[in-house]
Structure formats: structure tokens, C-alpha cells
Design an enzyme around this catalytic site. Structure first.
Site, PDB file in Angstrom:
ATOM      1  N   SER A  22      44.460   1.623  30.881  1.00  0.00           N
ATOM      2  CA  SER A  22      43.875   0.852  31.391  1.00  0.00           C
ATOM      3  C   SER A  22      43.065   1.010  32.937  1.00  0.00           C
ATOM      4  CB  SER A  22      44.213  -0.539  31.357  1.00  0.00           C
ATOM      5  OG  SER A  22      44.161  -1.469  31.853  1.00  0.00           O
ATOM      6  N   SER A  24      42.470  -1.860  33.910  1.00  0.00           N
ATOM      7  CA  SER A  24      41.993  -3.176  34.756  1.00  0.00           C
ATOM      8  C   SER A  24      43.604  -3.424  35.569  1.00  0.00           C
ATOM      9  CB  SER A  24      43.136  -3.902  33.370  1.00  0.00           C
ATOM     10  OG  SER A  24      42.563  -4.443  32.232  1.00  0.00           O
ATOM     11  N   LYS A  73      46.218  -9.134  19.724  1.00  0.00           N
ATOM     12  CA  LYS A  73      45.147  -9.665  20.600  1.00  0.00           C
ATOM     13  C   LYS A  73      45.325 -10.962  19.253  1.00  0.00           C
ATOM     14  CE  LYS A  73      41.667  -7.652  22.967  1.00  0.00           C
ATOM     15  NZ  LYS A  73      40.381  -7.507  22.668  1.00  0.00           N
ATOM     16  N   ASP A 109      35.717 -11.388  25.878  1.00  0.00           N
ATOM     17  CA  ASP A 109      34.952  -9.832  25.177  1.00  0.00           C
ATOM     18  C   ASP A 109      33.394 -10.462  25.038  1.00  0.00           C
ATOM     19  OD1 ASP A 109      37.071  -8.128  25.595  1.00  0.00           O
ATOM     20  OD2 ASP A 109      37.602  -8.477  23.433  1.00  0.00           O
ATOM     21  N   GLY A 133      28.469  -3.722  13.031  1.00  0.00           N
ATOM     22  CA  GLY A 133      30.160  -4.156  13.478  1.00  0.00           C
ATOM     23  C   GLY A 133      30.396  -4.739  12.590  1.00  0.00           C
ATOM     24  N   GLY A 135      34.120  -5.453  13.422  1.00  0.00           N
ATOM     25  CA  GLY A 135      35.461  -5.640  14.075  1.00  0.00           C
ATOM     26  C   GLY A 135      35.741  -6.609  15.397  1.00  0.00           C
ATOM     27  N   ASN A 157      27.793  -4.417   8.520  1.00  0.00           N
ATOM     28  CA  ASN A 157      29.111  -3.230   8.364  1.00  0.00           C
ATOM     29  C   ASN A 157      28.796  -1.725   7.215  1.00  0.00           C
ATOM     30  OD1 ASN A 157      31.592  -3.161  10.856  1.00  0.00           O
ATOM     31  ND2 ASN A 157      32.202  -2.443   8.057  1.00  0.00           N
ATOM     32  N   ASP A 160      33.456  -0.470   4.335  1.00  0.00           N
ATOM     33  CA  ASP A 160      35.077  -0.715   4.707  1.00  0.00           C
ATOM     34  C   ASP A 160      35.944  -2.038   4.759  1.00  0.00           C
ATOM     35  OD1 ASP A 160      34.594  -1.965   7.183  1.00  0.00           O
ATOM     36  OD2 ASP A 160      34.795   0.436   8.380  1.00  0.00           O
ATOM     37  N   TYR A 236      31.885   2.001  25.721  1.00  0.00           N
ATOM     38  CA  TYR A 236      32.000   2.394  27.193  1.00  0.00           C
ATOM     39  C   TYR A 236      32.094   4.115  27.780  1.00  0.00           C
ATOM     40  CZ  TYR A 236      36.750   0.913  26.958  1.00  0.00           C
ATOM     41  OH  TYR A 236      37.443   1.236  26.622  1.00  0.00           O
TER      42      TYR A 236
HETATM   43  P1  NAD Z   1      37.410  -1.919  15.523  1.00  0.00           P
HETATM   44  O1  NAD Z   1      38.476  -1.272  15.549  1.00  0.00           O
HETATM   45  O2  NAD Z   1      38.220  -3.592  15.304  1.00  0.00           O
HETATM   46  O3  NAD Z   1      36.412  -1.925  14.378  1.00  0.00           O
HETATM   47  C1  NAD Z   1      35.500  -1.385  13.800  1.00  0.00           C
HETATM   48  C2  NAD Z   1      34.669  -0.969  13.501  1.00  0.00           C
HETATM   49  O4  NAD Z   1      33.772   0.087  13.717  1.00  0.00           O
HETATM   50  C3  NAD Z   1      34.295  -1.603  12.334  1.00  0.00           C
HETATM   51  O5  NAD Z   1      32.739  -2.705  12.451  1.00  0.00           O
HETATM   52  C4  NAD Z   1      33.943  -0.815  11.358  1.00  0.00           C
HETATM   53  O6  NAD Z   1      33.210  -0.717  10.428  1.00  0.00           O
HETATM   54  C5  NAD Z   1      33.358   0.274  12.119  1.00  0.00           C
HETATM   55  N1  NAD Z   1      33.319   1.249  11.694  1.00  0.00           N
HETATM   56  C6  NAD Z   1      34.252   2.682  12.255  1.00  0.00           C
HETATM   57  N2  NAD Z   1      34.441   3.888  12.029  1.00  0.00           N
HETATM   58  C7  NAD Z   1      32.769   3.707  11.775  1.00  0.00           C
HETATM   59  C8  NAD Z   1      31.551   4.511  10.408  1.00  0.00           C
HETATM   60  N3  NAD Z   1      31.734   6.167  10.543  1.00  0.00           N
HETATM   61  N4  NAD Z   1      30.041   4.129  10.555  1.00  0.00           N
HETATM   62  C9  NAD Z   1      29.363   2.689  11.040  1.00  0.00           C
HETATM   63  N5  NAD Z   1      31.232   1.481  10.702  1.00  0.00           N
HETATM   64  C10 NAD Z   1      31.678   2.353  11.791  1.00  0.00           C
HETATM   65  O7  NAD Z   1      36.755  -1.842  16.999  1.00  0.00           O
HETATM   66  P2  NAD Z   1      36.775  -2.266  17.727  1.00  0.00           P
HETATM   67  O8  NAD Z   1      37.700  -2.814  18.778  1.00  0.00           O
HETATM   68  O9  NAD Z   1      35.477  -3.847  17.670  1.00  0.00           O
HETATM   69  O10 NAD Z   1      36.123  -1.715  19.198  1.00  0.00           O
HETATM   70  C11 NAD Z   1      34.342  -1.072  19.106  1.00  0.00           C
HETATM   71  C12 NAD Z   1      34.135  -0.527  20.137  1.00  0.00           C
HETATM   72  O11 NAD Z   1      33.864  -1.176  20.921  1.00  0.00           O
HETATM   73  C13 NAD Z   1      34.380   0.704  20.103  1.00  0.00           C
HETATM   74  O12 NAD Z   1      34.042   1.778  21.227  1.00  0.00           O
HETATM   75  C14 NAD Z   1      36.019  -0.459  21.645  1.00  0.00           C
HETATM   76  O13 NAD Z   1      35.758   0.801  22.657  1.00  0.00           O
HETATM   77  C15 NAD Z   1      34.538  -1.283  21.750  1.00  0.00           C
HETATM   78  N6  NAD Z   1      34.939  -2.412  23.344  1.00  0.00           N
HETATM   79  C16 NAD Z   1      34.084  -2.305  24.212  1.00  0.00           C
HETATM   80  C17 NAD Z   1      34.116  -3.615  24.792  1.00  0.00           C
HETATM   81  C18 NAD Z   1      33.769  -3.264  26.096  1.00  0.00           C
HETATM   82  O14 NAD Z   1      34.231  -4.792  26.859  1.00  0.00           O
HETATM   83  N7  NAD Z   1      33.227  -3.377  26.279  1.00  0.00           N
HETATM   84  C19 NAD Z   1      35.372  -4.765  24.187  1.00  0.00           C
HETATM   85  C20 NAD Z   1      36.181  -4.255  22.935  1.00  0.00           C
HETATM   86  C21 NAD Z   1      36.070  -3.267  22.314  1.00  0.00           C
END
Ligand code: NAD
Length: 287
Positions: A22, A24, A73, A109, A133, A135, A157, A160, A236
Site C-alpha cells: 500500500s 497509503s 470492506k 472511492d 463492471g 465489483g 458486466n 459471472d 491505476y
Molecule cells: P472486484 O473483484 O470487486 O470486481 C472485478 C470486476 O471485474 C467484476 O465486475 C468482474 O465481473 C470484472 N471482470 C473480471 N474479469 C473480467 C474479464 N476477463 N472480462 C470482463 N470483466 C471482468 O474488483 P474491484 O475491487 O472493483 O477492482 C476493479 C479495478 O479497480 C482494479 O483494477 C482495482 O485496482 C481498481 N480500483 C481502483 C481504485 C482507485 O482508487 N483507482 C479503487 C478501487 C479499485
């Protein structure tokens, strides 16, 4: 550091697992020092099942506040005393503020996402978004954009375990903000994706596609983009995903994920300290 830490220094923490990577601790300790605040920030590797003990420890040690990261979380949201409006809808938190023993959970976020757009000259009000997405990151930004006045959100999405999250988010947003239209589609429906992007103001990738080891991949065919489309990513690492590179090459306004990361941290800093984080100084120091 030995001069900075004293018997009165207040503690902030990061809870989650893993936390070793991290950024942070560096960002917050830099900012505390810059602003002469008698605080320190440390990361603790805590598993989901250890969260009840960790929350008790925050109370016992009068920790001033904490960030919470994956996979803790959602459980953290169930353990605190109160939740911000967005955290209540989402059911997950990344920030805890301890006000004399009362723990309030927030989620920054989505706030970071909206601020990143703003820093790139884009106002979310009355905009139509296409978000790939469902997630954690996707849900947080979908809810915040709805709370901040977006007009319509089309969620795509893949089929899945996250797909039903999108359906739940639609229900929750429509309950909290009935004036916001939310549509949920399968990513396999490419004709729909193309048509929805053609009508959208902002396209967002909030999946892990584009992130290492899926770097170099994009879920959106270049031909779906146009110069007046705003293109944002939550990823990122790398700093510019293939989607962002394609959009930039076409002359779109872009908002890469690093800015979201910075501004979600800055929003947490304000909740922790009541002050603006010295983001410009930190960015200069980081380079
Ligand atoms: P998560 O595991 O909660 O969700 C994953 C998402 O990706 C789901 O919607 C899933 O269906 C989709 N996915 C996975 N494999 C896939 C594929 N092959 N094709 C299509 N869709 C696919 O993940 P998260 O915590 O939401 O993180 C998602 C991204 O956001 C990561 O890269 C994470 O680093 C980034 N993130 C960035 C910040 C920021 O502040 N910039 C904050 C949180 C997360």
C-alpha cells in the site's frame, strides 16, 4: 521520525490483507508531517475473520481513524456504529472515523472518482454513463455518480458472480434516487454496448481488465469511441490502460485510475483531519 513521534501522537491505521504494497502510509505520513499534525499512520495485515477484534482495538487504543481495504470492506461496514449515506447504500466502507468512541464508516472511492472527473474538467451532473463492471470499485462509483446527479447509468458486466451485484445496485439506486435511470446489460451483447456508448457522455472501465496481468487488453473496440466521449478507468497499474491509450489517441478527455486513487485518499484525509490533503506537494514528492 524519532523527533516527530511522541507520547501524544495520534494513530491512524490501514486494515486489510495484504497491505504491504500500500502507498497509503507514505502518502498520509508525508501529509501529516507537511501540515505539522501530530499523527502517524501504520498498516496492519488483518484477515476478514479478525475484523471484530481489529475494530475493538481501534476503540481500545483510541485510534483516530482507519482505512479499510480488501477483503474487509463489507464486514467493516457491519461492525461500525454508523454509516455515511453512500456507505449505507453500498454496504461497504474504506474509511472509519473515530469520534470519541463512535465509529462512522464512509466510502470515498466514488467521491475520488467524481473528483478525478472534475479535475479533468468533467461535471457528472445530468450525464449518461456506461460503466463496465459490477465489483467493489464499480458499485462505489455508480452509487456516488447517482447521488451526485448523473442522469442515467448503463452497467455492463460479464456473466459471472458479479452480474447480480449490478442488479442489486440498480435496485438500490432506484430506491435512493428514483430520478436516475439504471440499466443492466450483459457484456456479451456487443450491439447494445456499441449503441449505449454512442448515446453516453462518459465511458468507465471498472473491471480488472487492463490491470496487470490483463494489461494490453481492453473490453471496448476502438471503433466504439469518439472524440467527444469522456473515458475513465479505475485501473491505476499500469498508469494508462489500453482503453485510456485508445481514447487519448482519438482525442477524448481521459481520467485514468491514478487520479481516482489520489482523490479517494484525499477525501479520507479530509474526513480524518478536517483539512485538505497537500496533494500537489505529495505528487511532486512522489515523482
Ligand atoms: P472486484 O473483484 O470487486 O470486481 C472485478 C470486476 O471485474 C467484476 O465486475 C468482474 O465481473 C470484472 N471482470 C473480471 N474479469 C473480467 C474479464 N476477463 N472480462 C470482463 N470483466 C471482468 O474488483 P474491484 O475491487 O472493483 O477492482 C476493479 C479495478 O479497480 C482494479 O483494477 C482495482 O485496482 C481498481 N480500483 C481502483 C481504485 C482507485 O482508487 N483507482 C479503487 C478501487 C479499485
Amino acid at each position: 521520525m524519532e523527533k516527530r513521534i511522541s507520547g501524544t501522537t495520534g494513530l491512524f491505521t490501514l486494515l486489510g490483507s495484504p497491505v504491504g504494497h500500500s502507498g497509503s502510509p507514505a502518502m498520509y505520513n508525508f501529509s501529516f508531517q507537511k501540515q505539522g499534525l501530530d499523527y502517524a499512520y501504520l498498516a496492519f495485515d488483518v484477515k476478514k475473520e479478525q475484523m471484530p477484534q481489529a475494530i475493538d482495538a481501534l476503540r481500545l487504543f483510541k485510534v483516530r481513524g482507519s482505512n479499510v481495504t480488501m477483503p474487509c470492506k463489507s464486514i467493516a461496514a457491519a461492525l461500525v456504529d454508523d454509516l455515511s449515506p453512500a456507505a449505507k447504500i453500498i454496504g461497504a466502507i474504506n474509511v472509519i472515523v473515530n469520534d470519541n468512541g463512535k465509529l462512522t464508516g464512509h466510502i470515498t472511492d466514488g467521491i475520488g472518482f467524481v473528483r478525478n472527473l472534475k479535475e479533468n474538467g468533467v461535471d457528472i451532473k445530468d450525464k449518461k454513463l456506461v460503466v463496465l463492471g459490477a465489483g467493489g470499485a464499480a458499485t462505489a462509483l455508480q452509487v456516488q455518480c447517482a447521488l451526485d446527479g448523473a442522469k442515467e447509468i448503463s452497467i455492463f458486466n460479464q456473466d459471472d458472480e458479479f452480474y447480480q451485484n449490478a442488479e442489486k445496485t440498480k435496485e438500490k439506486i432506484e430506491q435512493a434516487k428514483p430520478e436516475v435511470k439504471v440499466n443492466v446489460y450483459s457484456l456479451s451483447d456487443q450491439a447494445k454496448l456499441k449503441a449505449e456508448i454512442a448515446q453516453a457522455d462518459i465511458l468507465v472501465n471498472a473491471t480488472i481488465v487492463g490491470m496487470k496481468p490483463l494489461d494490453g487488453q481492453s473490453l471496448v473496440d476502438k471503433s466504439y469511441l469518439r472524440p467527444d466521449l469522456v473515458v475513465a478507468d479505475t485501473v491505476y497499474n499500469p498508469l494508462k490502460t489500453k482503453l485510456i491509450e485508445d481514447a487519448e489517441a482519438l482525442g477524448c478527455t481521459i481520467a485514468p485510475g491514478k487520479g481516482m486513487l489520489l482523490w479517494q485518499g484525499a477525501a479520507a484525509y479530509s474526513l480524518f483531519t478536517g483539512k485538505e490533503m497537500p496533494t500537489a506537494e505529495y505528487q511532486a514528492y512522489e515523482q
